[in-house]
Design a protein around this motif. Structure first.
Motif, PDB file in Angstrom:
ATOM      1  N   THR A   1       0.865  -1.312   0.109  1.00 26.46           N
ATOM      2  CA  THR A   1      -0.075   0.043  -0.115  1.00 26.46           C
ATOM      3  C   THR A   1       0.812   1.188   0.151  1.00 26.46           C
ATOM      4  O   THR A   1       0.448   2.197  -0.716  1.00 26.46           O
ATOM      5  CB  THR A   1      -0.876   0.016   1.245  1.00 26.46           C
ATOM      6  N   THR A   2       2.077   1.288   0.704  1.00 26.52           N
ATOM      7  CA  THR A   2       2.734   2.489   0.937  1.00 26.52           C
ATOM      8  C   THR A   2       3.447   2.922  -0.537  1.00 26.52           C
ATOM      9  O   THR A   2       3.689   3.823  -0.964  1.00 26.52           O
ATOM     10  CB  THR A   2       4.061   1.938   1.929  1.00 26.52           C
ATOM     11  N   LYS A   3       4.066   1.348  -1.305  1.00 25.51           N
ATOM     12  CA  LYS A   3       4.333   1.528  -2.533  1.00 25.51           C
ATOM     13  C   LYS A   3       3.269   2.339  -3.592  1.00 25.51           C
ATOM     14  O   LYS A   3       3.653   2.950  -4.628  1.00 25.51           O
ATOM     15  CB  LYS A   3       4.791   0.420  -2.942  1.00 25.51           C
ATOM     16  N   TYR A   4       2.263   1.842  -3.353  1.00 24.77           N
ATOM     17  CA  TYR A   4       1.101   2.490  -4.321  1.00 24.77           C
ATOM     18  C   TYR A   4       0.951   3.871  -3.905  1.00 24.77           C
ATOM     19  O   TYR A   4       0.602   4.773  -4.943  1.00 24.77           O
ATOM     20  CB  TYR A   4      -0.377   1.890  -4.049  1.00 24.77           C
ATOM     21  N   GLU A   5       0.885   4.209  -2.722  1.00 26.02           N
ATOM     22  CA  GLU A   5       1.021   5.715  -2.282  1.00 26.02           C
ATOM     23  C   GLU A   5       1.832   6.591  -3.000  1.00 26.02           C
ATOM     24  O   GLU A   5       1.689   7.580  -3.532  1.00 26.02           O
ATOM     25  CB  GLU A   5       0.956   5.835  -0.708  1.00 26.02           C
ATOM     26  N   ILE A   6       3.214   6.098  -2.830  1.00 27.63           N
ATOM     27  CA  ILE A   6       4.229   6.799  -3.331  1.00 27.63           C
ATOM     28  C   ILE A   6       4.275   6.777  -4.910  1.00 27.63           C
ATOM     29  O   ILE A   6       4.274   7.946  -5.547  1.00 27.63           O
ATOM     30  CB  ILE A   6       5.815   5.971  -3.109  1.00 27.63           C
ATOM     31  N   ALA A   7       3.753   5.876  -5.541  1.00 33.63           N
ATOM     32  CA  ALA A   7       3.468   5.765  -6.852  1.00 33.63           C
ATOM     33  C   ALA A   7       2.446   6.918  -7.267  1.00 33.63           C
ATOM     34  O   ALA A   7       2.611   7.566  -8.623  1.00 33.63           O
ATOM     35  CB  ALA A   7       2.880   4.461  -7.416  1.00 33.63           C
ATOM     36  N   PHE A   8       1.400   7.143  -6.515  1.00 34.44           N
ATOM     37  CA  PHE A   8       0.433   8.197  -6.709  1.00 34.44           C
ATOM     38  C   PHE A   8       0.915   9.580  -6.712  1.00 34.44           C
ATOM     39  O   PHE A   8       0.703  10.290  -7.481  1.00 34.44           O
ATOM     40  CB  PHE A   8      -0.798   7.843  -5.638  1.00 34.44           C
ATOM     41  N   TRP A   9       1.660   9.626  -5.648  1.00 35.16           N
ATOM     42  CA  TRP A   9       2.611  11.124  -5.644  1.00 35.16           C
ATOM     43  C   TRP A   9       3.420  11.367  -6.886  1.00 35.16           C
ATOM     44  O   TRP A   9       3.290  12.414  -7.662  1.00 35.16           O
ATOM     45  CB  TRP A   9       3.365  11.381  -4.609  1.00 35.16           C
ATOM     46  N   GLU A  10       3.837  10.295  -7.268  1.00 33.82           N
ATOM     47  CA  GLU A  10       4.762  10.227  -8.615  1.00 33.82           C
ATOM     48  C   GLU A  10       4.102  10.556  -9.749  1.00 33.82           C
ATOM     49  O   GLU A  10       4.434  11.283 -10.659  1.00 33.82           O
ATOM     50  CB  GLU A  10       5.542   8.931  -8.276  1.00 33.82           C
ATOM     51  N   MET A  11       2.857   9.740  -9.965  1.00 35.06           N
ATOM     52  CA  MET A  11       2.135  10.086 -10.985  1.00 35.06           C
ATOM     53  C   MET A  11       1.590  11.599 -11.011  1.00 35.06           C
ATOM     54  O   MET A  11       1.448  12.219 -12.093  1.00 35.06           O
ATOM     55  CB  MET A  11       0.864   9.128 -11.048  1.00 35.06           C
ATOM     56  N   ALA A  12       1.248  12.063  -9.981  1.00 32.53           N
ATOM     57  CA  ALA A  12       0.732  13.646  -9.722  1.00 32.53           C
ATOM     58  C   ALA A  12       2.062  14.505 -10.391  1.00 32.53           C
ATOM     59  O   ALA A  12       1.395  15.474 -11.115  1.00 32.53           O
ATOM     60  CB  ALA A  12       0.432  13.930  -8.426  1.00 32.53           C
ATOM     61  N   VAL A  13       3.137  14.177 -10.158  1.00 29.52           N
ATOM     62  CA  VAL A  13       4.122  15.124 -10.703  1.00 29.52           C
ATOM     63  C   VAL A  13       4.441  14.791 -12.128  1.00 29.52           C
ATOM     64  O   VAL A  13       4.811  15.713 -13.143  1.00 29.52           O
ATOM     65  CB  VAL A  13       5.445  14.821  -9.702  1.00 29.52           C
ATOM     66  N   GLU A  14       4.779  13.513 -12.289  1.00 31.91           N
ATOM     67  CA  GLU A  14       5.202  12.905 -13.606  1.00 31.91           C
ATOM     68  C   GLU A  14       4.225  12.851 -14.675  1.00 31.91           C
ATOM     69  O   GLU A  14       4.547  12.688 -15.953  1.00 31.91           O
ATOM     70  CB  GLU A  14       6.041  11.677 -13.380  1.00 31.91           C
ATOM     71  N   GLY A  15       2.760  12.731 -14.550  1.00 30.12           N
ATOM     72  CA  GLY A  15       2.033  12.712 -15.498  1.00 30.12           C
ATOM     73  C   GLY A  15       1.329  11.353 -15.355  1.00 30.12           C
ATOM     74  O   GLY A  15       2.069  10.360 -14.890  1.00 30.12           O
ATOM     75  N   GLY A  16       0.147  11.344 -15.730  1.00 31.53           N
ATOM     76  CA  GLY A  16      -0.438  10.176 -15.545  1.00 31.53           C
ATOM     77  C   GLY A  16      -0.789   9.164 -16.576  1.00 31.53           C
ATOM     78  O   GLY A  16      -2.002   8.552 -16.980  1.00 31.53           O
ATOM     79  N   GLY A  17       0.021   9.205 -17.725  1.00 33.48           N
ATOM     80  CA  GLY A  17      -0.324   8.211 -18.912  1.00 33.48           C
ATOM     81  C   GLY A  17       0.035   6.787 -18.533  1.00 33.48           C
ATOM     82  O   GLY A  17       0.330   6.324 -17.523  1.00 33.48           O
ATOM     83  N   TRP A  18      -0.442   6.097 -19.644  1.00 28.68           N
ATOM     84  CA  TRP A  18      -0.404   4.559 -19.523  1.00 28.68           C
ATOM     85  C   TRP A  18       0.790   4.147 -20.202  1.00 28.68           C
ATOM     86  O   TRP A  18       1.018   4.621 -21.194  1.00 28.68           O
ATOM     87  CB  TRP A  18      -1.494   3.796 -19.885  1.00 28.68           C
TER      88      TRP A  18
END
Lengths: 231, 231, 231, 231
Positions: free
Chosen positions: A196-213
């Motif tokens: 879950t912590t790794k998903y949380e970090i991935a979420f912040w990362e996505m917010a900054v880096e962009g949300g593409g697939w």
């Protein structure tokens, strides 16, 4: 040692990396492009919305004493959605203006798959870890954010006393659940805490880096923040 | 027009992007670093394994006539795992040597959440899309791969006649299911067809770019293929 | 013709048999032994309680527009439990004084299995049928029950205007859902409408005849009402 | 003491009542009306069929080591259905000639609700209890049934060595699972062991007394065996 204490200690480097994420630091310092924050708002709105069926799916597996609290969380999430809508209106963000990013979609699938497939104590671990992560993360932002910032209501919501009390309640309940299960399940709970912590970090990362697939147009190479900064 | 035909036509650019993915082209041309292929093997082994509970979770929602075919797929997946183990032993790859990548983990959550939360026709769409994607993808590889390649048995498995017949069967059944449901559900099926394709592309991308979790050490910036090439 | 109208018409004899059940007629006429009513109270308390996880299990399959109404039903059920507790205290019934009868246990399993295994429109059919059955049943009792009866608050709850409006809302939504699905699913909805009605009748029957498990001591041969009448 | 041993000891009177049920004793003694046995065959065919989705729903919650055995049970159940069909053809029974009885319907709902809602060790308890009940029950019949009886193949199936080995395997696995869970879950497992036994008894009772739904025409007052005997 209590389960939650042991877990936070065990994955401390990961937890600290989360709390030091550029999204939080730059939001705290008033240094984050508005468009990046808007990107996060759109995705987190979808995530908060998806947390409602997650809570509902937990309930049939919960002990009776948890039914009212879980139903209460559903109401709190509905109120949280109103907060997003009010803030979005205040700053001109279209909350339905973007599809779910890869990371947002994936995290929501993780919530639902866990709620359905895993026993209650394991799914409850994910609930606690996600809420604890939010509380700690926004307390980082709270330490510096200008109270006049349009984002301050989010700080008040997740770093505030009510949310602190809610997280403390979840922590106590999770520690109790962890005492009741066998060792093998407790290890699966520990794994889910970390995931879950790794998903949380991935979420912040996505917010900054962009949300593409990954691998498709608008993929991870086209970060929203970068695009903003190039303007 | 049949549902599957209409969907493949509607998302043609996405499907074509998948079939032109560097992982497939470079594997076909004998140009992919062994370590990248090994990375894919480790992750796809975990994915094929996770497809077993996915098939099992579909069965209680299936019409009776699908029970035996679904039970048959479980057996085919077990056989597929043996193929991975045999190939891995032949080339010295440790199939348990890597944890699930972010994309592999996410894709598996998507399978399970869909199987539990969605009606049968929607979950069956995901099954079809994933199997059709594999068949078409490995047929691309088949067009050029040296028959002496250690990876050729994978081509024989997924691009071969038996798998073609299985995909054709799924296609016929999915078309029938799509005729039976209402328009709103058919639209959700179409969405899932597209989403599954995006997960498939993300999987090839992960095989090439590396399987880290975004924002953590070993994240997307440290691609396996790149690392290989720098050696 | 609307789906609900068609179904009520199709199973009219069964529905009428339910409304003519001795439990309802004798309650209406003030002719039911207190112990039989107490037996029903104990079992229906367990059933109302079990309806909470049923509602929760429906939510993740529901369209967004149904989330708030479903969460509202959970709150209404919690209020209904308070009504049972208040009435039980008033007349000296121990709501935890009896285990679930065979019929109560079975009906609850039917709710949960349906919520998990079936698509939303099918599970929603069970919700509607159960609530409609309660509304119509208690309206029968309303037509004669002495307003001074200690059971009158149940009449006010289920035969009253608020519950009528709730049932009318469910009816409109179910009719809409029935329009959206395909013919095969509509037939399964029709089957579930009938099956739910049969469980409702079985529940009234159990209240009168006693709640034992078939073939074990306290089985169906030892009706509570009969025992009462022999005293 | 092993969990299964402790449970069988704890509910001994209930288990003995099951093994002394008139359906078993009269079948053993060649004293059961053919129509009653046919009634049981029709209902048990539906039950065995429904056990397939139950097994499938267990698999996604199972440890990996249980996947192949569970998939094997699905195949064994399909073979068991062929046994019913072969026997039914031999004696002229129409296996699709009767709808699910109340008890059969309820028992199947119990299986599915448990598989979905409960953790694996609890659902596995139901599997073990049901299979152990069948093995012990048919061993009672074995002790006297004429080998020339058309029902003897059922004895060979459930009282035979292969089934005995399968039940012994389930017992060992359940005992291991029971050791791994916490005390609270072990108590829920014990409850489910007892509840499953009560459903098993109810099933034999239904076979003898008739399969109507309580309170509706063809209800429990109109037993098939009684009707037979009055002729």
């Amino acid at each position: 040692m209590r389960f939650t204490e042991a877990q936070l200690q065990r994955i401390r480097p990961l937890w600290d990396a989360m709390l030091a994420h550029p999204f939080l630091i730059r939001t705290r310092d008033g240094d984050l492009p508005d468009r990046t924050f808007a990107n996060w708002m759109q995705q987190d709105y979808l995530f908060v919305e998806a947390a409602i069926p997650f809570m509902a799916a937990l309930l049939p597996k919960a002990p009776h004493a948890h039914w009212e609290p879980l139903a209460g969380v559903i109401q709190a999430l509905q109120k949280e959605l109103r907060l997003f809508e009010e803030r979005a209106a205040a700053v001109g963000v279209d909350l339905r203006g973007a599809p779910a990013s890869f990371t947002c979609h994936a995290y929501v699938q993780f919530l639902m798959a866990t709620a359905y497939q895993r026993p209650y104590a394991e799914a409850y671990t994910v609930l606690y870890a996600a809420e604890k992560a939010y509380h700690d993360s926004w307390r980082v932002v709270q330490q510096g954010l200008d109270p006049a910032s349009p984002w301050h209501p989010f700080v008040e919501n997740w770093a505030g006393d009510d949310f602190a009390a809610y997280v403390a309640y979840l922590e106590g309940e999770l520690d109790r659940l962890a005492e009741q299960v066998g060792e093998a399940e407790r290890e699966r709970m520990a794994d889910l805490f970390e995931t879950t912590t790794k998903y949380e970090i991935a979420f912040w990362e996505m917010a900054v880096e962009g949300g593409g697939w990954p691998g498709t147009e608008g993929g991870s190479g086209e970060g929203v923040a970068d695009a903003e900064e190039e303007e």
